[in-house]
Write a protein that holds these residues in place. Structure first.
Motif, mmCIF file in Angstrom:
data_model
loop_
_atom_site.group_PDB
_atom_site.id
_atom_site.type_symbol
_atom_site.label_atom_id
_atom_site.label_comp_id
_atom_site.label_asym_id
_atom_site.label_seq_id
_atom_site.Cartn_x
_atom_site.Cartn_y
_atom_site.Cartn_z
ATOM 1 N N SER A 188 -1.000 -5.335 13.392
ATOM 2 C CA SER A 188 -0.684 -4.164 14.196
ATOM 3 C C SER A 188 -1.904 -3.890 15.062
ATOM 4 C CB SER A 188 -0.344 -2.957 13.322
ATOM 5 O OG SER A 188 -1.481 -2.515 12.639
ATOM 6 N N PRO A 205 -2.617 3.893 12.812
ATOM 7 C CA PRO A 205 -1.786 5.042 13.207
ATOM 8 C C PRO A 205 -2.542 6.339 12.966
ATOM 9 C CG PRO A 205 -1.058 4.117 11.114
ATOM 10 C CD PRO A 205 -2.175 3.256 11.592
ATOM 11 N N LEU A 222 1.480 9.616 6.172
ATOM 12 C CA LEU A 222 0.869 8.284 6.076
ATOM 13 C C LEU A 222 0.202 8.100 4.712
ATOM 14 C CD1 LEU A 222 0.145 5.720 7.929
ATOM 15 C CD2 LEU A 222 -2.133 6.750 8.020
ATOM 16 N N TYR A 276 -7.921 -2.671 5.189
ATOM 17 C CA TYR A 276 -6.871 -3.364 5.939
ATOM 18 C C TYR A 276 -7.135 -4.871 5.904
ATOM 19 C CZ TYR A 276 -3.798 -4.628 9.821
ATOM 20 O OH TYR A 276 -2.815 -5.201 10.581
ATOM 21 N N GLU A 310 1.692 -1.770 9.094
ATOM 22 C CA GLU A 310 1.646 -0.289 9.068
ATOM 23 C C GLU A 310 1.331 0.190 7.650
ATOM 24 O OE1 GLU A 310 5.190 -1.646 9.743
ATOM 25 O OE2 GLU A 310 3.852 -2.576 11.206
ATOM 26 N N ASP A 311 1.879 -0.520 6.657
ATOM 27 C CA ASP A 311 1.624 -0.102 5.274
ATOM 28 C C ASP A 311 0.191 -0.421 4.849
ATOM 29 O OD1 ASP A 311 4.075 1.029 4.859
ATOM 30 O OD2 ASP A 311 4.985 -0.777 4.016
ATOM 31 N N TRP A 370 -2.374 0.042 6.766
ATOM 32 C CA TRP A 370 -3.116 1.230 7.221
ATOM 33 C C TRP A 370 -2.844 2.398 6.286
ATOM 34 C CZ3 TRP A 370 -7.028 0.246 9.893
ATOM 35 C CH2 TRP A 370 -7.020 -0.666 10.953
ATOM 36 N N ALA A 371 -1.581 2.512 5.845
ATOM 37 C CA ALA A 371 -1.220 3.630 4.960
ATOM 38 C C ALA A 371 -1.990 3.517 3.639
ATOM 39 C CB ALA A 371 0.287 3.627 4.709
#
Ligand code: HEC
Length: 163
Positions: A50, A54, A60, A111, A131-132, A134-135
């Protein structure tokens, strides 16, 4: 009288033998119902990246907590101290997330570890979507903070409410 019958019985299965190359078969490249294989939408490819982290939101962090519990706690434990169930059963112990070096590490480091693996820890690129990652990184930063909160982190009202 019996022998020819026995011989016939033995030879009979051979009649079923066929030259398999002559059988009709599907051409995987010509038949649209066979090829090419569809990539399931929920799987992640190795090089999926990504672009940017975000925005940091409660949603998040909550998503990160949920994914962390599934993917990471077996080794890192809910506390992040590296004493998960798999480790208790003999897997090499990861460092605690409370090490100074890891507390100072930016979300990008987490990450990258999820993406590429790290030493004995294998990559989770196939299992954890960008995205996950980063979460999860956001959640780990919150987890670290939760065990090392300073008085200065509190608002004036919260400080006044302290016993
Ligand atoms: C099967 C066990 C296992 C699982 C599951 C696992 N890890 Fe690890 N992890 C390890 C081990 C072992 C190490 C130490 C590797 C080494 O230093 O050789 C490690 C190290 C780390 C480190 C420290 C890297 C450093 O700079 O020293 C981070 C951060 C990390 N893991 C994050 C995660 C996250 C996030 C997840 C979930 C997506 C996860 N791990 C899932 C076993 C695991």
């Amino acid at each position: 009288m019996r022998r020819p019958l026995l011989l016939l019985l033995l030879l009979l299965p051979l009649a079923a033998c066929d030259d398999m190359t002559a059988q009709p078969k599907r051409n995987a490249y010509a038949d649209p119902s066979v090829a090419p294989g569809r990539v399931p939408t929920d799987s992640v490819s190795w090089r999926d990246h990504s672009t940017a982290p975000p925005p940091l939101t409660l949603a998040l962090i909550e998503r990160g907590q949920q994914r962390f519990r599934i993917d990471c706690t077996p080794c890192h434990s809910e506390l992040g101290d590296g004493n998960g169930m798999i480790v208790q059963r003999g897997f090499p112990q990861p460092p605690s997330y409370q090490e100074d070096r890891l507390r100072a590490a930016p979300p990008q480091h987490f990450y990258d570890v999820i993406t590429n693996g790290h030493g004995a820890m294998y990559s989770f690129a196939q299992r954890v979507a960008p995205e996950d990652r980063w979460a999860i990184a956001a959640y780990i930063k919150a987890l670290q903070r939760s065990q090392h909160a300073a008085i200065a982190d509190l608002t004036a009202a919260e400080r006044a409410a302290l016993p």
